[in-house]
Motif scaffolding. Sequence first.
Motif, PDB file in Angstrom:
ATOM      1  N   ARG A  16     -11.903  -6.520   7.240  1.00  0.00           N
ATOM      2  CA  ARG A  16     -12.842  -7.363   6.482  1.00  0.00           C
ATOM      3  C   ARG A  16     -12.616  -8.847   6.773  1.00  0.00           C
ATOM      4  O   ARG A  16     -13.535  -9.653   6.674  1.00  0.00           O
ATOM      5  CB  ARG A  16     -12.755  -7.053   4.985  1.00  0.00           C
ATOM      6  N   ASP A  40     -13.371  -5.109  -0.642  1.00  0.00           N
ATOM      7  CA  ASP A  40     -13.860  -5.092   0.743  1.00  0.00           C
ATOM      8  C   ASP A  40     -14.983  -6.116   0.989  1.00  0.00           C
ATOM      9  O   ASP A  40     -15.441  -6.267   2.124  1.00  0.00           O
ATOM     10  CB  ASP A  40     -14.336  -3.688   1.129  1.00  0.00           C
ATOM     11  N   THR A  56      -6.725   4.678  -7.428  1.00  0.00           N
ATOM     12  CA  THR A  56      -6.589   4.743  -5.971  1.00  0.00           C
ATOM     13  C   THR A  56      -7.702   5.606  -5.378  1.00  0.00           C
ATOM     14  O   THR A  56      -7.929   6.728  -5.840  1.00  0.00           O
ATOM     15  CB  THR A  56      -5.192   5.255  -5.535  1.00  0.00           C
ATOM     16  N   VAL A  57      -8.351   5.065  -4.366  1.00  0.00           N
ATOM     17  CA  VAL A  57      -9.503   5.744  -3.772  1.00  0.00           C
ATOM     18  C   VAL A  57      -9.047   6.958  -2.950  1.00  0.00           C
ATOM     19  O   VAL A  57      -9.413   8.099  -3.237  1.00  0.00           O
ATOM     20  CB  VAL A  57     -10.320   4.767  -2.890  1.00  0.00           C
ATOM     21  N   THR A  58      -8.224   6.719  -1.932  1.00  0.00           N
ATOM     22  CA  THR A  58      -7.796   7.858  -1.105  1.00  0.00           C
ATOM     23  C   THR A  58      -6.879   8.797  -1.896  1.00  0.00           C
ATOM     24  O   THR A  58      -6.854   9.997  -1.625  1.00  0.00           O
ATOM     25  CB  THR A  58      -7.088   7.398   0.191  1.00  0.00           C
ATOM     26  N   ASP A 100       2.599   6.531  -3.525  1.00  0.00           N
ATOM     27  CA  ASP A 100       3.347   7.252  -4.569  1.00  0.00           C
ATOM     28  C   ASP A 100       2.431   8.092  -5.471  1.00  0.00           C
ATOM     29  O   ASP A 100       2.817   9.179  -5.911  1.00  0.00           O
ATOM     30  CB  ASP A 100       4.156   6.258  -5.420  1.00  0.00           C
ATOM     31  N   GLN A 101       1.213   7.627  -5.707  1.00  0.00           N
ATOM     32  CA  GLN A 101       0.315   8.373  -6.607  1.00  0.00           C
ATOM     33  C   GLN A 101      -0.154   9.679  -5.971  1.00  0.00           C
ATOM     34  O   GLN A 101      -0.307  10.685  -6.649  1.00  0.00           O
ATOM     35  CB  GLN A 101      -0.901   7.518  -6.993  1.00  0.00           C
ATOM     36  N   ARG A 150       0.788  -1.231   0.000  1.00  0.00           N
ATOM     37  CA  ARG A 150       0.000   0.000   0.000  1.00  0.00           C
ATOM     38  C   ARG A 150       0.825   1.287   0.000  1.00  0.00           C
ATOM     39  O   ARG A 150       0.747   2.100   0.929  1.00  0.00           O
ATOM     40  CB  ARG A 150      -0.992  -0.006   1.161  1.00  0.00           C
ATOM     41  N   VAL A 183      -6.852  -6.193  -6.357  1.00  0.00           N
ATOM     42  CA  VAL A 183      -6.613  -4.835  -5.826  1.00  0.00           C
ATOM     43  C   VAL A 183      -5.460  -4.821  -4.816  1.00  0.00           C
ATOM     44  O   VAL A 183      -4.566  -3.979  -4.900  1.00  0.00           O
ATOM     45  CB  VAL A 183      -7.907  -4.252  -5.202  1.00  0.00           C
TER      46      VAL A 183
HETATM   47  N1  EPU Z   1      -1.664   2.021  -4.611  1.00  0.00           N
HETATM   48  C1  EPU Z   1      -0.410   2.324  -5.071  1.00  0.00           C
HETATM   49  N2  EPU Z   1       0.026   3.624  -4.966  1.00  0.00           N
HETATM   50  C2  EPU Z   1      -0.740   4.606  -4.430  1.00  0.00           C
HETATM   51  C3  EPU Z   1      -2.026   4.288  -3.970  1.00  0.00           C
HETATM   52  C4  EPU Z   1      -2.468   2.981  -4.068  1.00  0.00           C
HETATM   53  O1  EPU Z   1       0.316   1.464  -5.559  1.00  0.00           O
HETATM   54  O2  EPU Z   1      -0.267   5.751  -4.372  1.00  0.00           O
HETATM   55  C5  EPU Z   1      -2.187   0.635  -4.734  1.00  0.00           C
HETATM   56  C6  EPU Z   1      -2.461  -0.002  -3.384  1.00  0.00           C
HETATM   57  O3  EPU Z   1      -1.294  -0.561  -2.810  1.00  0.00           O
HETATM   58  C7  EPU Z   1      -3.519  -1.028  -3.748  1.00  0.00           C
HETATM   59  C8  EPU Z   1      -4.307  -0.330  -4.864  1.00  0.00           C
HETATM   60  O4  EPU Z   1      -3.450   0.681  -5.368  1.00  0.00           O
HETATM   61  O5  EPU Z   1      -2.914  -2.177  -4.241  1.00  0.00           O
HETATM   62  C9  EPU Z   1      -5.608   0.301  -4.430  1.00  0.00           C
HETATM   63  O6  EPU Z   1      -5.394   1.094  -3.282  1.00  0.00           O
HETATM   64  P1  EPU Z   1      -6.277   2.355  -2.905  1.00  0.00           P
HETATM   65  O7  EPU Z   1      -5.375   3.536  -2.805  1.00  0.00           O
HETATM   66  O8  EPU Z   1      -7.470   2.459  -3.771  1.00  0.00           O
HETATM   67  O9  EPU Z   1      -6.745   1.972  -1.435  1.00  0.00           O
HETATM   68  P2  EPU Z   1      -6.935   2.996  -0.265  1.00  0.00           P
HETATM   69  O10 EPU Z   1      -7.404   4.277  -0.804  1.00  0.00           O
HETATM   70  O11 EPU Z   1      -5.742   2.976   0.618  1.00  0.00           O
HETATM   71  C10 EPU Z   1      -9.473   2.537   0.182  1.00  0.00           C
HETATM   72  C11 EPU Z   1     -10.289   2.067   1.341  1.00  0.00           C
HETATM   73  C12 EPU Z   1     -10.032   0.581   1.560  1.00  0.00           C
HETATM   74  C13 EPU Z   1     -10.434  -0.173   0.293  1.00  0.00           C
HETATM   75  C14 EPU Z   1      -9.630   0.382  -0.898  1.00  0.00           C
HETATM   76  C15 EPU Z   1     -10.013  -0.239  -2.224  1.00  0.00           C
HETATM   77  C16 EPU Z   1     -10.419   4.078   2.665  1.00  0.00           C
HETATM   78  C17 EPU Z   1     -10.052   4.798   3.915  1.00  0.00           C
HETATM   79  N3  EPU Z   1      -9.912   2.842   2.510  1.00  0.00           N
HETATM   80  O12 EPU Z   1      -8.111   2.307   0.544  1.00  0.00           O
HETATM   81  O13 EPU Z   1     -10.863   0.182   2.634  1.00  0.00           O
HETATM   82  O14 EPU Z   1     -10.160  -1.531   0.436  1.00  0.00           O
HETATM   83  O15 EPU Z   1      -9.827   1.814  -0.996  1.00  0.00           O
HETATM   84  O16 EPU Z   1     -11.352  -0.051  -2.481  1.00  0.00           O
HETATM   85  O17 EPU Z   1     -11.178   4.598   1.864  1.00  0.00           O
HETATM   86  C18 EPU Z   1     -11.503  -1.167   4.436  1.00  0.00           C
HETATM   87  O18 EPU Z   1     -12.436  -0.363   4.630  1.00  0.00           O
HETATM   88  O19 EPU Z   1     -11.425  -2.264   5.023  1.00  0.00           O
HETATM   89  C19 EPU Z   1     -10.455  -0.807   3.497  1.00  0.00           C
HETATM   90  C20 EPU Z   1      -9.271  -1.412   3.477  1.00  0.00           C
END
Ligand code: EPU
Length: 421
Positions: free
Chosen positions: A371, A305, A163-165, A125-126, A122, A327
């Motif tokens: 989860r 999730d 990426t969501v966040t 970088d993005q 996780r 994912v």
């Molecule tokens: N990723 C990168 N670089 C980045 C950002 C993400 O390589 O800069 C990769 C991650 O390592 C992963 C993929 O992209 O393999 C997707 O990650 P994303 O950034 O979308 O995940 P997140 O924003 O950290 C949110 C939810 C998660 C949910 C994921 C996917 C929040 C606070 N968290 O995480 O929720 O699983 O999106 O839908 O919104 C949960 O609620 O249990 C949970 C983990």
Amino acid sequence: MEKMVIKGGTPLRGEVPVSGAKNAALPAMCAALLTEDELTLHRVPALRDIRTTKQLLIQLGVQLDDLTPGTVRIRAREISDHTAPYELVKTMRASVLVLGPLMARAGIANVSLPGGCAIGARPIDQHLKGLEAMGAAIELRSGYVEARANRLKGTDFTFDLITVTGTENLIMAASLAKGTTVLRNCAMEPEVDGVIDLLNSMGAAIQRESYDTIVIEGKDSLHAAVHTVIADRIEAGTHLIAAAITRGDVLVTGCDTSHLVSLLEKLEEAGLNVEVGQDRVRVTSNGRIRSRDVETNPYPGFATDFQAQYMALVSLADSRCTITETVFENRFMHVQELVRMGADIRISGRSATVRGVQKLSGAQVQATDLRASACLILAGLAAEGVTEIHRVYHLDRGYERIEEKLVRLGADIRREKDELL
Ligand code: EPU
């Protein structure tokens, strides 16, 4: 520490209301940093991650008042600190959501790098690449991201992956940038649209130009707003799977059923009777569970999730299926625990082959992430005998009053002090 003790075998029946979405409430709270005016949020769930975010915001100088249960008033009149410390970020990765708002409002942020966690590496970088494209100077020092900019400027940025966040962080940053920002290959999760709606009600000008392209016209300032957090689609789906796995009949209310399409499809394919209203869904079982192959994907695909909870369900199917996690690279920690309860699951790389078994048996199991905990609760509800789930604190990060809600549906579940850990 606490554990959950479940005596399985009771079909769940009744009605259950859904809480506000954790993953929409967290960015909404961080968005309060974007204005010196008051932000009032309704339907904020009472969860550990919410308490951690409150702690983080208070540390940054923000004033927070709980008006009534579920309603929080947040005011960032001044930002007195710009650091999201390691101690908080390591317990909750979503702390990184202060990065964009801090850069937009204060032009300076010092945020601990999250590091890996139970479900994968996780990286962020993005988030950083996007901020750099908006003119931020970023340095990594002693495990911290140190970012600075006089004022962020609009840019045309394409995410290398969804990426969501990351999408939420850059939207928040761009809302106060100079000029227009175009973000491409954005996440389409409803929680992102929750943030867009909130920011627009604070005076921002943000719209989805196409599904995955978001255009943000930067403003000089944002203002007060009152906003209601969207319903938690993952909580809703978890209760529906609980109905399915216990061969019960559950009506989930107060949700947005348009956010649940890919899960409901899978439940119908599994042989469940699914009745969909505008803000409610009822799932009734006819006894059999059929499994279908599933691949997790960003929204509107099948949510990662839900992967663990779906796996619990199909471990009791009368067929075999393959579940592929695309994912996160390491989101199969629940498999070994399900196997301890009698499931027949084999992992090969990013896929797990699940051969349905006739019954699961209660066992002592350990939760590893949020989860995964939900998956073990579901398995425990369906299993013969007693299941004890240790490290249940993961559950409290994301499910509001879970055992209370399940008890109302007829489950035999209670929380006890854990002497083992
Ligand atoms: N990723 C990168 N670089 C980045 C950002 C993400 O390589 O800069 C990769 C991650 O390592 C992963 C993929 O992209 O393999 C997707 O990650 P994303 O950034 O979308 O995940 P997140 O924003 O950290 C949110 C939810 C998660 C949910 C994921 C996917 C929040 C606070 N968290 O995480 O929720 O699983 O999106 O839908 O919104 C949960 O609620 O249990 C949970 C983990």
